[in-house]
Design an enzyme around this catalytic site. Structure first.
Site, PDB file in Angstrom:
ATOM      1  N   HIS A  82       4.830   5.936  11.212  1.00 32.73           N
ATOM      2  CA  HIS A  82       6.123   5.266  11.070  1.00 32.73           C
ATOM      3  C   HIS A  82       7.309   6.233  11.191  1.00 32.73           C
ATOM      4  O   HIS A  82       8.427   5.797  11.468  1.00 32.73           O
ATOM      5  CB  HIS A  82       6.218   4.592   9.706  1.00 32.73           C
ATOM      6  CG  HIS A  82       5.647   3.213   9.651  1.00 32.73           C
ATOM      7  ND1 HIS A  82       5.989   2.222  10.539  1.00 32.73           N
ATOM      8  CD2 HIS A  82       4.772   2.647   8.768  1.00 32.73           C
ATOM      9  CE1 HIS A  82       5.344   1.117  10.220  1.00 32.73           C
ATOM     10  NE2 HIS A  82       4.602   1.341   9.159  1.00 32.73           N
ATOM     11  N   GLY A 142       0.821  -1.198   0.000  1.00 33.43           N
ATOM     12  CA  GLY A 142       0.000   0.000   0.000  1.00 33.43           C
ATOM     13  C   GLY A 142       0.855   1.247   0.000  1.00 33.43           C
ATOM     14  O   GLY A 142       0.573   2.217  -0.695  1.00 33.43           O
ATOM     15  N   ALA A 143       1.930   1.202   0.787  1.00 25.88           N
ATOM     16  CA  ALA A 143       2.844   2.341   0.893  1.00 25.88           C
ATOM     17  C   ALA A 143       4.090   1.872   1.614  1.00 25.88           C
ATOM     18  O   ALA A 143       4.144   0.768   2.156  1.00 25.88           O
ATOM     19  CB  ALA A 143       2.188   3.504   1.641  1.00 25.88           C
ATOM     20  N   MET A 144       5.106   2.732   1.641  1.00 27.57           N
ATOM     21  CA  MET A 144       6.356   2.436   2.341  1.00 27.57           C
ATOM     22  C   MET A 144       6.808   3.674   3.077  1.00 27.57           C
ATOM     23  O   MET A 144       6.845   4.775   2.512  1.00 27.57           O
ATOM     24  CB  MET A 144       7.430   1.978   1.355  1.00 27.57           C
ATOM     25  CG  MET A 144       8.792   1.719   1.979  1.00 27.57           C
ATOM     26  SD  MET A 144       8.752   0.351   3.175  1.00 27.57           S
ATOM     27  CE  MET A 144      10.315   0.642   4.018  1.00 27.57           C
ATOM     28  N   GLU A 145       7.223   3.472   4.337  1.00 24.87           N
ATOM     29  CA  GLU A 145       7.476   4.573   5.267  1.00 24.87           C
ATOM     30  C   GLU A 145       8.854   5.178   5.155  1.00 24.87           C
ATOM     31  O   GLU A 145       9.431   5.600   6.174  1.00 24.87           O
ATOM     32  CB  GLU A 145       7.261   4.082   6.703  1.00 24.87           C
ATOM     33  CG  GLU A 145       8.264   3.059   7.214  1.00 24.87           C
ATOM     34  CD  GLU A 145       7.872   1.615   6.977  1.00 24.87           C
ATOM     35  OE1 GLU A 145       8.422   0.733   7.666  1.00 24.87           O
ATOM     36  OE2 GLU A 145       7.018   1.367   6.110  1.00 24.87           O
ATOM     37  N   ASN A 146       9.415   5.300   3.977  1.00 22.00           N
ATOM     38  CA  ASN A 146      10.728   5.906   3.849  1.00 22.00           C
ATOM     39  C   ASN A 146      10.748   7.279   4.548  1.00 22.00           C
ATOM     40  O   ASN A 146       9.889   8.115   4.283  1.00 22.00           O
ATOM     41  CB  ASN A 146      11.081   6.113   2.374  1.00 22.00           C
ATOM     42  CG  ASN A 146      10.871   4.866   1.549  1.00 22.00           C
ATOM     43  OD1 ASN A 146      11.429   3.830   1.841  1.00 22.00           O
ATOM     44  ND2 ASN A 146      10.039   4.975   0.519  1.00 22.00           N
ATOM     45  N   GLU A 202       4.666  -2.219  12.365  1.00 23.53           N
ATOM     46  CA  GLU A 202       3.390  -2.284  11.651  1.00 23.53           C
ATOM     47  C   GLU A 202       2.176  -2.234  12.573  1.00 23.53           C
ATOM     48  O   GLU A 202       1.183  -1.576  12.270  1.00 23.53           O
ATOM     49  CB  GLU A 202       3.349  -3.536  10.772  1.00 23.53           C
ATOM     50  CG  GLU A 202       4.458  -3.582   9.725  1.00 23.53           C
ATOM     51  CD  GLU A 202       4.506  -2.331   8.845  1.00 23.53           C
ATOM     52  OE1 GLU A 202       3.518  -1.585   8.771  1.00 23.53           O
ATOM     53  OE2 GLU A 202       5.564  -2.094   8.239  1.00 23.53           O
ATOM     54  N   HIS A 238      -1.127   6.041   8.782  1.00 22.78           N
ATOM     55  CA  HIS A 238      -0.284   4.896   9.135  1.00 22.78           C
ATOM     56  C   HIS A 238       1.183   5.194   8.818  1.00 22.78           C
ATOM     57  O   HIS A 238       2.066   5.015   9.660  1.00 22.78           O
ATOM     58  CB  HIS A 238      -0.784   3.676   8.349  1.00 22.78           C
ATOM     59  CG  HIS A 238       0.044   2.444   8.455  1.00 22.78           C
ATOM     60  ND1 HIS A 238      -0.426   1.286   9.030  1.00 22.78           N
ATOM     61  CD2 HIS A 238       1.305   2.152   8.018  1.00 22.78           C
ATOM     62  CE1 HIS A 238       0.517   0.355   8.970  1.00 22.78           C
ATOM     63  NE2 HIS A 238       1.574   0.854   8.345  1.00 22.78           N
ATOM     64  N   GLU A 239       1.437   5.664   7.595  1.00 20.87           N
ATOM     65  CA  GLU A 239       2.828   5.897   7.193  1.00 20.87           C
ATOM     66  C   GLU A 239       3.450   7.041   7.973  1.00 20.87           C
ATOM     67  O   GLU A 239       4.644   7.001   8.302  1.00 20.87           O
ATOM     68  CB  GLU A 239       2.905   6.165   5.687  1.00 20.87           C
ATOM     69  CG  GLU A 239       2.373   5.039   4.814  1.00 20.87           C
ATOM     70  CD  GLU A 239       3.004   3.693   5.104  1.00 20.87           C
ATOM     71  OE1 GLU A 239       4.207   3.655   5.442  1.00 20.87           O
ATOM     72  OE2 GLU A 239       2.293   2.677   5.001  1.00 20.87           O
TER      73      GLU A 239
END
Length: 827
Positions: free
Chosen positions: A293, A255-259, A312, A289-290
């Site tokens: 993070h 869905g996404a990535m928390e870079n 997560e 959510h991201e």
């Protein structure tokens, strides 16, 4: 290539202190490879041998402290290093391959306009596809990244990007980061940047999606800044990075990535077509959510992959909770209950289940298998139960203590529990052992004793975890069910049940408000009330709890599938919460109709769903609920058994009374017509000419694979599994989704044995992401029979699929066993 083991990581962490990476990427070397030069400064604490990881197309040269290393010494993904105690500098120059599977440096050319976009996805160990690294989360370092790109491109990264010369970009020096969190995105992005709280906030997407992003820009910025402000109110640590960019990127696997500073999202979240408010809420939750993070995962990072849940589960919980507190989406926990919680329950009842916090994750390959409904939905549910037990004040005090003690460092479950214990007088250690180190789903069943003027409740507890729950008692009223009382109860509870005045309730609901993670059952009186009056329960979240109870009863063989469908027909037309409607329709269509009922009962199930959807559609004739109307139209399309109505809609370009058929609805309609044998390849070609976008390409691939001819099935199969690997991750998934249809079992039966061999070969050749896609989307789901099960069991017993494919096959086969058992359930 061997996965890094925990023992190897611990040994290397004791040996090395990594201070700095200087990474230079050259994105102008053509369509196949890019240049990657990495200089790593680090200290060895003693004389020892170790290794650095990389997966190059070509390793040109490597030097350690100026002394050349032999490129031929690269063994798989490991380059050996012989170190003396003290400071060192490693320099590695290589060409790296672009990816088309969403791993490493993914390259995508937009069919809409021919523009090319690149982005990195480096989790869990894919940093090695982009630059050389000591690739484990507890060897954090500072990163300086420079990029050469075509002059018309923009480059994005973890820090603010500066164009220092035409085509030359420098990214701001980062704070200490784990290697998997480094991020770069490059291309002719359409960007919108605003300032908030003294920081630049950016939104970025492909140029062909510019008008769609622009339409939602105000909403996206409002969600982002509202969440940012709310997290600053919750957390004592300020946002730890110098900017906040959100890039919507193509063909993204998650869905996404928390870079840090550059969150990447799948660009389906830039809506080209109409969506429901529930879908907008899902997008908002992913944004929240991201952002969570940035603190839990980026500021404080797990030490090893056994604690991925700390990332997560926390972000999942905070995402849903924060939306309820600071945005217009105040009913997010209803969506969590109906759309996410079942994901956790299902995963936790398979043989592949694992604790939320497993204590044995031996290597990176094993860690990848734990990204499932347990790490996300069950973990978030456990944290919600922890908050209910501790109180939010103590919970947040523990969280902030954790951030302060481990900022820009790494932490473990023990560290987190210690911070929680410091903030509360509760026995958090015992709670963690019971909740986080165990597997399976507890079941709570009410046992009611009653007289004419009083009743008492005992809760039978099948399981071992403590639960702090709310219980609601309802009575029949003239206009629906009326809440008589609500009380809290601990499970296990007192030996002597509390007596309540009055007659027994007409409906007694355990887990009122869905505060715990457990399957709940209804006593017989309550079950009959629920089946007759479910839509009369006044609270949407509690209706979701009851729907989940019915769902679990079907899956456990305690409620016949037709009885569930009868409840759908009786209550969905009266339901007001869109998340509930969408979740129930999805389960009824994809599980009940397609898998849990024998083939001869499926037409009746589709007819009931069609009738239900038509009732929902007619309820919106006034035009005041477009989201519900869209949901009803989608359900009518998906459940149609005759093509005439759909053909008329497609020809007219609209449903009578609306909505107009936008691209999503046109492709959905054409797919169903293809399944029904009422579409041609020429129609698909014409539709693609009208919508030549990436989504259109996927729609065409899905429709072509769904044509009910032997030639179409063979062509689709060859496209998926032939060794030329021409399909990207998204086109593979679309083709697989079109291929297997319940209506086409006579055409696809011969492919079932081929699947088990061809999927194994593909997984070996193309890696974990494609293995996951093959196991999830290319599995022969419509073939609910013992022959399919026996072939799968033989495959797992007699062969050795890659870990990612093995896990997916094991889960699919367990679901198949359950479907066969459910088919034997009688009224």
């Amino acid at each position: 290539m061997p996965a890094l083991t925990r023992d190897e990581a611990q040994t290397r962490a004791q040996l090395l202190d990594v201070q700095h990476y200087a990474i230079d990427l050259d994105l102008t070397r053509g369509e196949e490879v890019f240049g990657s030069t990495t200089v790593i400064r680090f200290t060895a604490h003693q004389d020892a041998a170790t290794f650095v990881e990389l997966k190059p197309a070509t390793l040109h040269r490597a030097t350690l402290d100026g002394t050349a290393l032999d490129p031929a010494a690269l063994d798989g993904n490991r380059l050996a290093l012989t170190l003396t105690a003290g400071a060192h500098e490693l320099r590695v120059e290589a060409d790296m391959r672009y990816s088309h599977t969403g791993e490493g440096m993914h390259r995508f050319t937009d069919p809409a306009d021919g523009e090319t976009y690149l982005y990195t996805q480096l989790f869990l160990d894919d940093v090695q596809r982009v630059f050389a690294a000591f690739d484990q989360p507890d060897l954090k370092a500072v990163f300086d990244v420079t990029v050469t790109a075509p002059q018309e491109w923009t480059v994005l990264g973890n820090g603010r990007a500066t164009a220092t010369a035409p085509g030359r970009w420098t990214l701001a020096t980062t704070p200490p980061l784990s290697t998997y969190l480094v991020a770069v995105a490059a291309g002719p992005w359409h960007s919108v940047v605003r300032e908030h709280a003294g920081l630049p906030f950016g939104l970025h997407c492909r140029r062909s999606l510019a008008e769609h992003l622009d339409r939602d820009t105000d909403e996206l910025f409002a969600l982002t800044t509202d969440c940012y402000d709310r997290y600053h109110a919750k957390f004592t640590e300020p946002y730890p990075f110098d900017s906040y960019d959100q890039a919507f990127v193509p063909e993204f696997n998650a869905g996404a990535m928390e870079n840090p500073g550059l969150v990447t999202f799948r660009d389906e979240f830039v809506y080209r077509s109409a969506v429901t408010d529930t879908e907008r809420q899902v997008r908002a939750m992913v944004i929240a959510h991201e952002m969570a993070h940035m603190w839990f995962g980026d500021l404080v990072t797990l030490q090893w992959w056994d604690d991925i849940w700390l990332n997560e589960s926390f972000a999942e919980y905070m995402g849903y909770q924060t939306l309820t507190e600071c945005t217009r989406f105040t009913d997010t926990w209803t969506d969590f209950a109906i759309a996410r919680k079942g994901w956790g329950y299902d995963a936790d009842q398979r043989p592949s289940t694992h604790p939320v916090a497993p204590d044995n994750v031996p290597d990176g390959a094993a860690a990848l298998l734990n990204f499932d409904g347990i790490s996300y939905a069950k973990g978030a549910s456990a944290l919600r139960q922890l908050v209910a037990w501790l109180g939010e004040k103590d919970f947040l005090a523990g969280v902030n203590d954790h951030f302060a003690r481990h900022r820009f460092a790494n932490a473990t479950l023990a560290d987190f529990i210690d911070s929680m214990a410091r903030a509360s007088d509760r026995d958090v250690t015992a709670w963690a052992q019971a909740w986080l180190r165990t597997t399976g789903v507890d079941t709570l069943t009410p046992e009611i004793q009653s007289t004419d003027d009083s009743w008492s409740l005992h809760i039978r507890h099948d399981g071992s975890r403590p639960h702090h729950i709310s219980v609601a008692a309802y009575d029949h009223g003239p206009d629906g069910l009326v809440l008589r009382e609500r009380f809290t109860q601990d499970v296990p509870g007192p030996d002597t049940p509390t007596t309540h005045p009055g007659p027994r309730p007409d409906l007694l609901l355990l887990n009122d408000g869905d505060l715990t993670y457990a399957k709940v059952r209804l006593d017989e009186t309550s079950l009959q009330t629920a089946l007759r009056r479910l839509s009369d329960i006044p609270d949407a979240l509690n209706r979701a709890v009851v729907w989940n109870t019915l769902r679990d009863m079907v899956r456990d063989g305690e409620l016949a599938p037709p009885a569930y469908l009868e409840a759908v027909g009786a209550h969905l037309p009266e339901e007001s919460d869109l998340a509930v409607i969408q979740g129930v329709l999805t389960f009824a269509r994809t599980q009940i109709a397609d898998r849990y009922l024998p083939a001869d009962e499926r037409p009746a199930a589709l007819a009931l769903l069609t009738t239900t959807a038509r009732a929902l559609l007619h309820s919106t004739d006034g035009g005041d609920n477009p989201g519900l109307r869209l949901t009803a139209v989608r359900a009518l399309i998906d459940s149609a058994t005759q093509p005439d109505e759909l053909t008329a809609w497609l020809t007219a370009g609209t449903v009578p009374g609306g909505p107009e058929l936008d691209p999503e609805l046109r492709w959905r309609t054409l797919l169903r017509l293809a399944v029904l044998g009422a579409a041609t390849d020429e129609q698909i070609t014409a539709e693609l000419a009208a919508d030549p976008s990436a989504t259109g390409q996927e729609g065409a691939a899905r429709c072509r694979a769904a044509l009910p001819t032997p030639q179409a099935k063979e062509a689709a199969w060859n496209a998926m599994f032939d060794a030329d690997d021409a399909l990207s991750n998204y086109l593979f998934t679309a083709t697989a989704q079109g291929f297997w249809q319940p209506e086409h079992q006579h055409l696809t039966a011969a492919y079932v044995p081929r699947y088990y061999t061809d999927a194994a070969t593909l997984a070996e050749r193309r890696g974990p992401a494609m293995a996951e896609a093959a196991g999830r989307h290319a599995f022969p789901l419509p073939h609910v029979d013992h022959a399919t099960l026996d072939l799968g069991d033989t495959t797992l017993r007699d062969t050795t699929p890659t870990p990612a494919l093995h896990r997916k096959l094991a889960d699919q086969l367990d679901d198949l066993r359950r479907a066969l058992r459910v088919r034997d359930t009688k009224d």
